[in-house]
Design an enzyme around this catalytic site. Structure first.
Site, PDB file in Angstrom:
ATOM      1  N   GLY A  95      12.484 145.360  11.934  1.00 12.92           N
ATOM      2  CA  GLY A  95      12.188 145.411  13.367  1.00 12.92           C
ATOM      3  C   GLY A  95      13.015 146.483  14.070  1.00 12.92           C
ATOM      4  O   GLY A  95      12.676 146.930  15.165  1.00 12.92           O
ATOM      5  N   HIS A 105       1.197 144.102  22.374  1.00 15.34           N
ATOM      6  CA  HIS A 105       1.817 143.327  21.290  1.00 15.34           C
ATOM      7  C   HIS A 105       0.827 142.212  20.933  1.00 15.34           C
ATOM      8  O   HIS A 105       1.039 141.047  21.255  1.00 15.34           O
ATOM      9  CB  HIS A 105       3.145 142.770  21.804  1.00 15.34           C
ATOM     10  N   CYS A 141       5.981 132.691  17.789  1.00 16.26           N
ATOM     11  CA  CYS A 141       5.280 131.667  18.580  1.00 16.26           C
ATOM     12  C   CYS A 141       3.855 131.411  18.084  1.00 16.26           C
ATOM     13  O   CYS A 141       3.001 130.965  18.858  1.00 16.26           O
ATOM     14  CB  CYS A 141       5.264 132.058  20.050  1.00 16.26           C
ATOM     15  N   ALA A 157      13.376 135.255   7.781  1.00 16.00           N
ATOM     16  CA  ALA A 157      12.999 135.876   6.501  1.00 16.00           C
ATOM     17  C   ALA A 157      11.532 136.278   6.582  1.00 16.00           C
ATOM     18  O   ALA A 157      10.748 135.666   7.326  1.00 16.00           O
ATOM     19  CB  ALA A 157      13.231 134.892   5.370  1.00 16.00           C
ATOM     20  N   ARG A 194       5.775 129.782  24.566  1.00 18.77           N
ATOM     21  CA  ARG A 194       6.417 128.636  23.925  1.00 18.77           C
ATOM     22  C   ARG A 194       7.087 127.866  25.032  1.00 18.77           C
ATOM     23  O   ARG A 194       8.141 128.274  25.535  1.00 18.77           O
ATOM     24  CB  ARG A 194       7.434 129.124  22.899  1.00 18.77           C
TER      25      ARG A 194
HETATM   26  C1  OXD Z   1       7.730 141.094  14.916  1.00 19.82           C
HETATM   27  C2  OXD Z   1       8.439 140.775  16.154  1.00 19.82           C
HETATM   28  O1  OXD Z   1       8.365 141.263  13.871  1.00 19.82           O
HETATM   29  O2  OXD Z   1       7.775 140.734  17.194  1.00 19.82           O
HETATM   30  O3  OXD Z   1       6.515 141.221  14.956  1.00 19.82           O
HETATM   31  O4  OXD Z   1       9.654 140.543  16.112  1.00 19.82           O
HETATM   32 MN    MN Z   2       5.703 141.298  16.879  1.00 21.23          MN
END
Ligand code: OXD
Ligand code: MN
Length: 618
Positions: free
Chosen positions: A220, A246, A271, A385, A417
């Site tokens: 990430g 997203h 979520c 993980a 959430r």
């Molecule tokens: C992902 C995040 O890995 O949003 O998709 O953290």
């Molecule tokens: Mn994401």
């Protein structure tokens, strides 16, 4: 080419030259000089080059082979297990402010700082130069991305997660219209993990169309094309006329109706985003990032920016996520990260199988019964993980995944959430009311981001962590995107996490019912109850859907508990949201929706004289 041939061989130089792009040449030259790798390898789309990254990741110990063919494991360091919000900064000129919760840094100052840390950071290491296409090849949606990294794990992950862009870079015809990403894992410890996490920096340079990310490995933070490119693309989309979200993309196929309806859904990390996109019986186009545009026919179209999943593995088990579980248990190219490994077999939390009493995890040797400094049990694997794999490995992958025209989107879902406020599913009264609902999403924090879990945060469109334009501008662009459409998608909110007395009010599989209800609503199949916050399902429709989809009896008592309108809580939420947008600013229509929603809630409160109104009384 101004790089010593002992570092960049003739063969590698030729691969760069074939692109006919002076900007690419310049970037490689510049960062070769700054980072000082002892070798530069250019990776094209050839099978051999793709295989190379994986081979080196294994040779250098960034990944290790597992027992099953194609499976490998990678461990990030104990302090490098999630997205680092604190050290992720959007670089802006002096004096420029974005939104309150967007972390910014003064551009010149930050660039000087990061260039200082980059100086010589790749000494003794190999630098990989790779090319990717964000979105399907040859598509008006797609963007080119150049990655420079000293981590073969990052290059390998990107080969799985993204479409190759070598051909696409040739199509650029020498232009500088691409993003680029400089990554270094920095100095490594004896386990091959980043040593200097205190010098972790993730700097998003909007003006330079680039991201500099160093001293990290967690994908990430390190995989430029994921959450880092998302930020650059949000800026581009907001300057142009499209949306960068997203969001997952999926095809919903109600049984016996002979149709497929595409949905896009934005959920905060952790979520239920991937598990929604993976609901049995439907198809998946993508699970994380989507670009949306207005099509020539006036409908919204969207593509998946990625071709793979970097998925949360916790709770992936035979009951809750049967398709992914099966995929993780069979031979194919797969990277597991931060799981427990024993005798070459990976184990994770919530896998629904017996797990060993000892093994190796991200922190080293693990044994059942270990406790941490605070006396709490040390879990066998990290809650964040992950697995990394191609979508094409899944039997339910949608056939339109690589369609350059995208898929038409008829439904949008905003998930959150929240344990005590919003019903499991609701539909907005209009597009702009839907934007208002998305902009008002709150969510409790999860393990995907470093920091405390379970803290209620405002997460508009599940995109707050990635915004690089003021929140008000972002919301405004959503409103105007809808105004340009002839057929706007229907907009819904979901909340899978409602609780009573500490217990979830819904089963994990119930989301299938909400999804089928939403799909039916897109086709005007179900009538609904109008409430102060939008439309909610009627009991008889849900009862039928629960029976058909899950073979479950849905009781009236459950319906009342789940779909009661929690007036006091909803009013409190409105107050919180209003306070944010009074500070941030928002389009007029947003404030109008806020005002109207409050007055509808207050009217209902007066009429029923109750804190919670049963849907039967509406
Ligand atoms: C992902 C995040 O890995 O949003 O998709 O953290
Ligand atoms: Mn994401």
């Amino acid at each position: 080419m101004n790089v010593d041939p002992s570092i960049l061989s003739k063969e590698n130089t030729e691969k760069l030259k074939a692109l006919n792009n002076p900007h690419v040449m310049h970037i490689v030259e510049e960062y070769a000089k700054i980072c000082k790798p002892n070798k530069i390898t250019v990776l094209t789309d050839s099978k051999q080059d793709v295989e190379y990254a994986r081979t080196i990741a294994l040779e250098k110990g960034e990944e290790a082979k597992l027992k099953m063919a194609g499976h490998t494991v990678h461990f990030d360091g104990p302090k490098d297990q999630g997205r680092d919000k604190e050290n992720t900064k959007i670089l802006v000129p002096k004096g420029v402010k974005l939104s309150k919760s967007i972390n910014t840094g003064e551009r010149e100052e930050c660039l000087t700082e990061v260039m200082g840390i980059l100086d010589g950071i790749m000494k003794g290491k190999e630098m990989f130069v790779s090319f990717f296409c964000l979105g399907p090849e040859n598509s008006k949606f797609s963007l080119c991305a150049l990655q420079l990294t000293d981590s073969a794990y990052v290059a390998h992950s990107e080969n799985i997660l993204y479409r190759s862009g070598y051909r696409e870079f040739k199509r650029l015809k020498g232009s500088d219209k691409f993003f680029y990403f400089i990554h270094s894992a920095g100095e490594l410890n004896e386990r091959g993990q980043t040593k200097n996490v205190d010098k972790r920096r993730i700097y998003i340079d909007l003006e330079g169309n680039r991201v500099l990310t160093i001293n990290n490995q967690y994908a990430g933070n390190s995989v430029g094309l994921k959450k880092l490119a998302l930020r650059l693309a949000i800026k581009k989309a907001n300057n142009e006329d499209w949306l960068c979200e997203h969001m997952f993309l999926m095809g919903v196929l109600p049984k016996g109706k002979g149709r497929k309806t595409y949905f896009a859904g934005a959920f905060p990390s952790g979520c239920g985003k991937t598990s929604t996109a993976m609901i049995p019986g439907q198809t998946i186009v993508g699970d994380d990032i989507a670009y949306l545009r207005v099509g020539d026919d006036g409908r919204a179209y969207s593509v998946n920016v990625e071709q793979g999943i970097f998925g949360i593995i916790e709770n992936v088990n035979a009951d809750d996520d049967p398709l992914i579980f099966e995929t993780l248990k069979t031979p194919r190219e797969l990277i597991f990260s931060n799981v427990l490994v024993k005798d070459g077999v990976p184990y994770w939390l919530g896998m629904g199988e017996e797990t060993p009493k000892e093994g190796l995890n991200y922190a080293g040797e693990w044994k059942a019964g270990m406790i941490d400094a605070k006396g709490k049990p040390v879990l066998l694997a990290h809650k964040n993980a992950r697995y990394t794999m191609r979508l094409s490995e899944l039997p339910n992958v949608d056939p339109e995944l690589h369609n350059p025209n995208g898929v038409p989107v008829d439904g949008i879902i905003y998930g959150g959430r929240d344990s005590d406020t919003s019903p499991p599913v609701a539909q907005s009264l209009s597009w702009s009311h839907g934007v208002f609902m998305g902009a008002a999403v709150e969510s409790e924090t999860t393990a995907q981001v470093l920091g405390a879990e379970g803290v209620r945060t405002h997460d508009p469109m599940a995109n707050m962590d990635f915004l690089v334009v003021p929140l008000a501008t972002y919301i405004e662009n959503h409103i105007s995107f809808g105004e340009r459409l002839d057929k706007t998608p229907k907009v819904f909110t979901t909340n899978y996490f409602l609780k009573k007395d500490g217990k979830f009010l819904n089963g994990k599989l119930d989301k299938k019912v909400w999804l089928l209800w939403m799909e039916g609503r897109v086709h005007n199949e179900y009538s609904a109850l109008e409430t102060p916050i939008g439309y909610i399902p009627k009991y008889e429709d849900l009862k039928k859907l629960f029976k058909e989809a899950l073979n479950k009896e849905y009781s009236m008592e459950s319906y009342i508990q789940q779909f009661s309108i929690r007036i006091t809580k909803l009013l409190q939420k409105l107050d919180r949201i209003e306070a944010i947008y009074l500070e941030e600013g928002a389009p007029e229509v947003f404030h109008e929706h806020l005002k109207q929603q409050r007055s509808r809630l207050l009217d209902a409160q007066k009429k029923h004289n109750k804190e919670e109104i049963s849907p039967l009384d509406l």
